[in-house]
Design a protein around this motif. Structure first.
Motif, PDB file in Angstrom:
ATOM      1  N   GLY A 392      25.018  43.814  43.431  1.00  0.00           N
ATOM      2  CA  GLY A 392      24.738  44.379  42.364  1.00  0.00           C
ATOM      3  C   GLY A 392      26.453  44.358  41.784  1.00  0.00           C
ATOM      4  N   TYR A 393      27.245  45.457  42.355  1.00  0.00           N
ATOM      5  CA  TYR A 393      28.861  45.577  42.306  1.00  0.00           C
ATOM      6  C   TYR A 393      29.170  44.212  43.146  1.00  0.00           C
ATOM      7  CZ  TYR A 393      27.221  50.194  43.105  1.00  0.00           C
ATOM      8  OH  TYR A 393      26.535  51.932  42.236  1.00  0.00           O
ATOM      9  N   ALA A 394      29.457  43.344  43.885  1.00  0.00           N
ATOM     10  CA  ALA A 394      29.908  43.074  44.174  1.00  0.00           C
ATOM     11  C   ALA A 394      30.124  41.664  43.359  1.00  0.00           C
ATOM     12  CB  ALA A 394      29.391  41.544  45.086  1.00  0.00           C
ATOM     13  N   TRP A 395      29.060  41.436  42.510  1.00  0.00           N
ATOM     14  CA  TRP A 395      28.989  40.493  41.483  1.00  0.00           C
ATOM     15  C   TRP A 395      29.622  40.534  40.393  1.00  0.00           C
ATOM     16  CZ3 TRP A 395      29.010  35.609  42.852  1.00  0.00           C
ATOM     17  CH2 TRP A 395      27.804  34.916  43.414  1.00  0.00           C
ATOM     18  N   LEU A 396      29.966  41.455  40.363  1.00  0.00           N
ATOM     19  CA  LEU A 396      30.102  42.544  38.370  1.00  0.00           C
ATOM     20  C   LEU A 396      31.355  42.057  38.833  1.00  0.00           C
ATOM     21  CD1 LEU A 396      28.266  45.768  37.889  1.00  0.00           C
ATOM     22  CD2 LEU A 396      29.585  43.737  36.477  1.00  0.00           C
ATOM     23  N   ALA A 397      32.683  42.011  40.126  1.00  0.00           N
ATOM     24  CA  ALA A 397      33.685  42.346  40.744  1.00  0.00           C
ATOM     25  C   ALA A 397      33.739  40.787  40.703  1.00  0.00           C
ATOM     26  CB  ALA A 397      34.168  42.621  41.779  1.00  0.00           C
ATOM     27  N   LYS A 398      33.006  39.795  40.378  1.00  0.00           N
ATOM     28  CA  LYS A 398      33.800  38.542  40.522  1.00  0.00           C
ATOM     29  C   LYS A 398      33.719  37.732  38.538  1.00  0.00           C
ATOM     30  CE  LYS A 398      33.183  33.662  41.504  1.00  0.00           C
ATOM     31  NZ  LYS A 398      32.000  32.712  41.926  1.00  0.00           N
ATOM     32  N   MET A 437      32.726  40.959  51.326  1.00  0.00           N
ATOM     33  CA  MET A 437      33.429  40.843  51.990  1.00  0.00           C
ATOM     34  C   MET A 437      33.960  39.489  50.845  1.00  0.00           C
ATOM     35  SD  MET A 437      32.787  41.261  56.066  1.00  0.00           S
ATOM     36  CE  MET A 437      31.263  40.265  55.333  1.00  0.00           C
ATOM     37  N   VAL A 438      33.598  38.192  50.661  1.00  0.00           N
ATOM     38  CA  VAL A 438      34.092  37.703  49.594  1.00  0.00           C
ATOM     39  C   VAL A 438      34.455  37.548  48.186  1.00  0.00           C
ATOM     40  CG1 VAL A 438      33.580  35.395  48.515  1.00  0.00           C
ATOM     41  CG2 VAL A 438      32.653  35.622  50.927  1.00  0.00           C
ATOM     42  N   VAL A 439      33.728  38.552  47.652  1.00  0.00           N
ATOM     43  CA  VAL A 439      34.895  39.209  46.393  1.00  0.00           C
ATOM     44  C   VAL A 439      35.749  39.919  46.834  1.00  0.00           C
ATOM     45  CG1 VAL A 439      33.893  40.381  44.297  1.00  0.00           C
ATOM     46  CG2 VAL A 439      33.039  38.652  45.129  1.00  0.00           C
ATOM     47  N   SER A 440      36.031  40.511  47.350  1.00  0.00           N
ATOM     48  CA  SER A 440      36.942  41.516  48.082  1.00  0.00           C
ATOM     49  C   SER A 440      38.010  40.917  48.223  1.00  0.00           C
ATOM     50  CB  SER A 440      36.776  42.330  49.106  1.00  0.00           C
ATOM     51  OG  SER A 440      37.558  43.442  49.572  1.00  0.00           O
ATOM     52  N   GLY A 441      37.893  39.138  48.859  1.00  0.00           N
ATOM     53  CA  GLY A 441      39.487  39.138  49.384  1.00  0.00           C
ATOM     54  C   GLY A 441      39.858  38.519  48.010  1.00  0.00           C
ATOM     55  N   MET A 442      38.826  37.976  46.940  1.00  0.00           N
ATOM     56  CA  MET A 442      39.212  37.290  45.448  1.00  0.00           C
ATOM     57  C   MET A 442      39.579  38.438  44.556  1.00  0.00           C
ATOM     58  SD  MET A 442      36.047  35.458  44.164  1.00  0.00           S
ATOM     59  CE  MET A 442      36.447  34.723  42.561  1.00  0.00           C
ATOM     60  N   VAL A 443      39.695  39.398  44.724  1.00  0.00           N
ATOM     61  CA  VAL A 443      39.838  40.204  44.294  1.00  0.00           C
ATOM     62  C   VAL A 443      41.845  40.695  44.861  1.00  0.00           C
ATOM     63  CG1 VAL A 443      40.309  43.287  43.788  1.00  0.00           C
ATOM     64  CG2 VAL A 443      38.205  41.927  43.510  1.00  0.00           C
ATOM     65  N   LYS A 444      41.477  40.633  45.984  1.00  0.00           N
ATOM     66  CA  LYS A 444      42.830  40.572  46.840  1.00  0.00           C
ATOM     67  C   LYS A 444      43.899  39.517  46.855  1.00  0.00           C
ATOM     68  CE  LYS A 444      41.840  43.835  51.005  1.00  0.00           C
ATOM     69  NZ  LYS A 444      41.086  44.390  50.113  1.00  0.00           N
TER      70      LYS A 444
END
Length: 604
Positions: A392-398, A437-444
């Motif tokens: 849920g957190y990951a998709w909210l980040a996206k 991990m993938v969305v964390s890469g998007m944020v970076k």
């Protein structure tokens, strides 16, 4: 004066017995019927009567349809699902063409169709509700011989398999105050000029050590009752996740197979170019799940491995990675023998929560403002229900990243901070969760503009999940931002190979267009961008790369036709904002693309 019906009168009319059903509604309309009838009334009546008889006696029984009403210039039909209705509409267009060809007087009738899925009131005589009016109005958006459908229909079909889908955007139709998101449907394969991994266009140089071909494995949604849809999808997804951790196969993304109930499985697997397929059935009775799995070798349809098990539904939902680990290992052993681990994630605690996750992700990627806002509410509800689960957190980040890059954020700094915080929380709860991990890469990449850290994050994601199509796609995009075109093309093509029928195909095509442009393949970039826009006309970054590619080809008239569409989605967009937002701005390619936008007529 009688002010209303008595209860007895209401019961006499049967109004208390009306039932609601969720059905696919198909409206067929004869194009320009009044003029055609005036030209040759007898011939038109003969053709139409023959057509209605054929529809009633042959085509409707074949697809399980019901003729609600037939008029002199149209008909209203219902079906259990959108795929049946779409197939019927396609056959109707073919039949009317054949009748026209055989007609003695040379008269030609053309049909147009509207298709929608909704809950409506049904009785023995008719169907009722605002959705019936909507589907009849949809026909006005269709070309002669065409079909126009709503998002509720598109959600039930597989673009590229059941039909090609072209997004018409939000359209106003007579009699409805709010716009309707409408899509033009055409025969599968009719509009696609680029295929994943087919060698179209210039090829990047091979790596120093080319990867040997590996078996391609597809996990199909297990069969079972409609009441167990969510459970069957959950089990299939968990099997696919477990199998994708093995780097000796190409495990195709479940996004390409999740919605195939009722599809021609042989056709699907052929389009996926799959060598093996995992299928079977999943049935729940009380707190027990009866699971039957089989591994099929696609070339000769032989069953390589099979197994039946009875499981606790609590175990399936609460610890699926443990429950299905042995199945995945057995499937891998069977593949290896025929050809001669565990993925960490704290699972969602209920099937209802899993449905929230799927729904939130789907709504987010439609990029319609109402659906997009609803997606945030759905994902926040999921996080509130399961505050220790990473997805849920990951998709909210996206969600926050997409909000920024669509130009919809009223406070970009806050949106960037929210994306960063959601990605951090996802990894705090599971530092090996693939989507986290993938969305964390998007944020970076998009927020922090730290491409070195983003590359390391994507590499780590692929080390744990070597078949993660989204990780390959975003890693390719990162190389595009740096101007490393050959690597960008190689990785984005790999992503499309792993998920060739992805419901987010527009997103894959859009980012692939950026990769091709980074490699100087501007014609290929234009083709991919146009294909992406046919699937989703409201993705702002696709319009940007299309305008850039046209400008780089010196096709400035076409580039300047794209710019107003771009500015309609984001009126305040300009080249300065592009340089502030785009990670490419720190590299030569970003400055080159900014100049292309200026030439395309984007304000400075």
């Amino acid at each position: 004066m009688n002010r209303g019906m008595a209860q007895g009168d209401t019961e006499l009319l049967g109004l208390t017995e009306l039932a609601r059903s969720r059905l696919a509604i198909l409206a067929i309309d004869v194009v320009d019927s009044v003029r055609t009838m005036q030209l040759a009334e007898d011939e038109v009546i003969a053709i139409w009567r023959s057509f209605v008889k054929w529809a009633r006696d042959q085509i409707l029984p074949r697809f399980g349809g019901r003729m609600v009403k037939s008029l002199g210039d149209g008909m209203l039909l219902t079906f259990d699902n959108a795929r049946q209705a779409l197939a019927c509409a396609t056959e109707m267009h073919r039949e009317i063409a054949a009748l026209n060809h055989r007609a003695a007087g040379g008269v030609a009738l053309e049909l147009r169709a509207g298709l929608h899925c909704a809950e409506i009131v049904v009785d023995d005589l008719d169907v009722y509700g605002t959705s019936v009016n909507l589907v009849c109005r949809l026909t006005s958006l269709a070309d002669p011989g065409g079909i126009v459908a709503t998002i509720e229909v598109v959600d039930q079909i597989i673009p590229g398999l059941h039909a090609e889908v072209e997004d018409l955007g939000e359209c106003f139709v007579k009699g409805l105050a709010d716009p309707v998101r409408a899509y033009r449907l055409s025969a599968a394969g009719a509009s696609s000029s680029i295929r994943s991994g087919d060698g179209t266009g210039p090829q990047p140089p091979e790596r120093e050590h080319p990867r040997l071909p590996r078996p391609r494995l597809a996990v199909l949604t297990l069969e079972g009752s409609s009441e167990s849809n969510t459970l069957r999808s959950l089990v299939s997804d968990e099997l696919a996740t477990g199998l994708a951790a093995h780097n000796t196969i190409d495990a195709l993304s479940r996004m390409s197979t999740r919605h195939v109930q009722g599809a021609d499985t042989a056709d699907l697997l052929a389009r996926l170019k799959a060598h093996y397929a995992v299928g079977g059935s999943c049935r729940a009775e009380g707190d027990r799940v009866t699971l039957f799995l089989e591994l099929v070798y696609v070339a000769d349809q032989s069953v390589v491995w099979s197994q039946a098990r009875v499981l606790s539904i609590h175990d399936v939902v609460a610890r699926p990675a443990d429950v299905f680990r042995d199945d995945c290992n057995a499937i891998m052993a069977a593949i290896e023998a025929h050809e001669t681990g565990k993925v960490r994630s704290l699972p969602l605690a209920s099937l209802e929560s899993y449905a929230l996750l799927l729904g939130g992700v789907r709504l987010m990627h439609r990029l319609s403002r109402g659906d997009f806002d609803r997606a945030r509410a759905v994902l926040e509800a999921l996080v509130a229900r399961h505050p220790r689960h990473p997805d849920g957190y990951a998709w909210l980040a996206k969600w926050h990243i997409l909000q920024l890059h669509q130009g919809w954020s009223t406070n970009p700094q806050t949106s960037a901070s929210m994306a960063r915080d959601m990605a951090r929380r996802a990894l705090d709860h599971d530092d090996q969760c693939g989507v986290a991990m993938v969305v964390s890469g998007m944020v970076k990449t998009y927020n922090d503009r730290d491409l070195k850290a983003a590359a390391a994050t994507y590499e780590r994601a692929l080390a744990h999940h070597p078949n993660d199509a989204l990780a390959w796609l975003l890693k390719g995009t990162l190389h595009a931002f740096r101007g490393e075109g050959d690597l960008a093309v190689m990785h984005t093509r790999r992503a499309r190979e792993l998920s060739p029928l992805d419901p987010m195909a527009y997103y894959y095509d859009s980012l692939s267009a950026s990769a091709e442009a980074a490699a100087g393949h501007y014609e290929e970039a234009v083709d991919l961008a146009l294909r992406s826009l046919r699937a989703n006309s409201m993705h702002a970054s696709t319009l940007r790369i299309l305008a850039i590619s046209y400008a780089m080809l010196d096709r400035l008239d076409e580039a300047r036709q794209v710019t107003p569409k771009m500015l309609a989605l984001e009126p305040d967009f300009n080249v300065g904002r592009f340089l502030v937002r785009s990670p490419s701005a720190d590299y030569a390619i970003g400055k080159s693309f900014a100049n292309a936008l200026l030439r395309a007529g984007v304000p400075a």
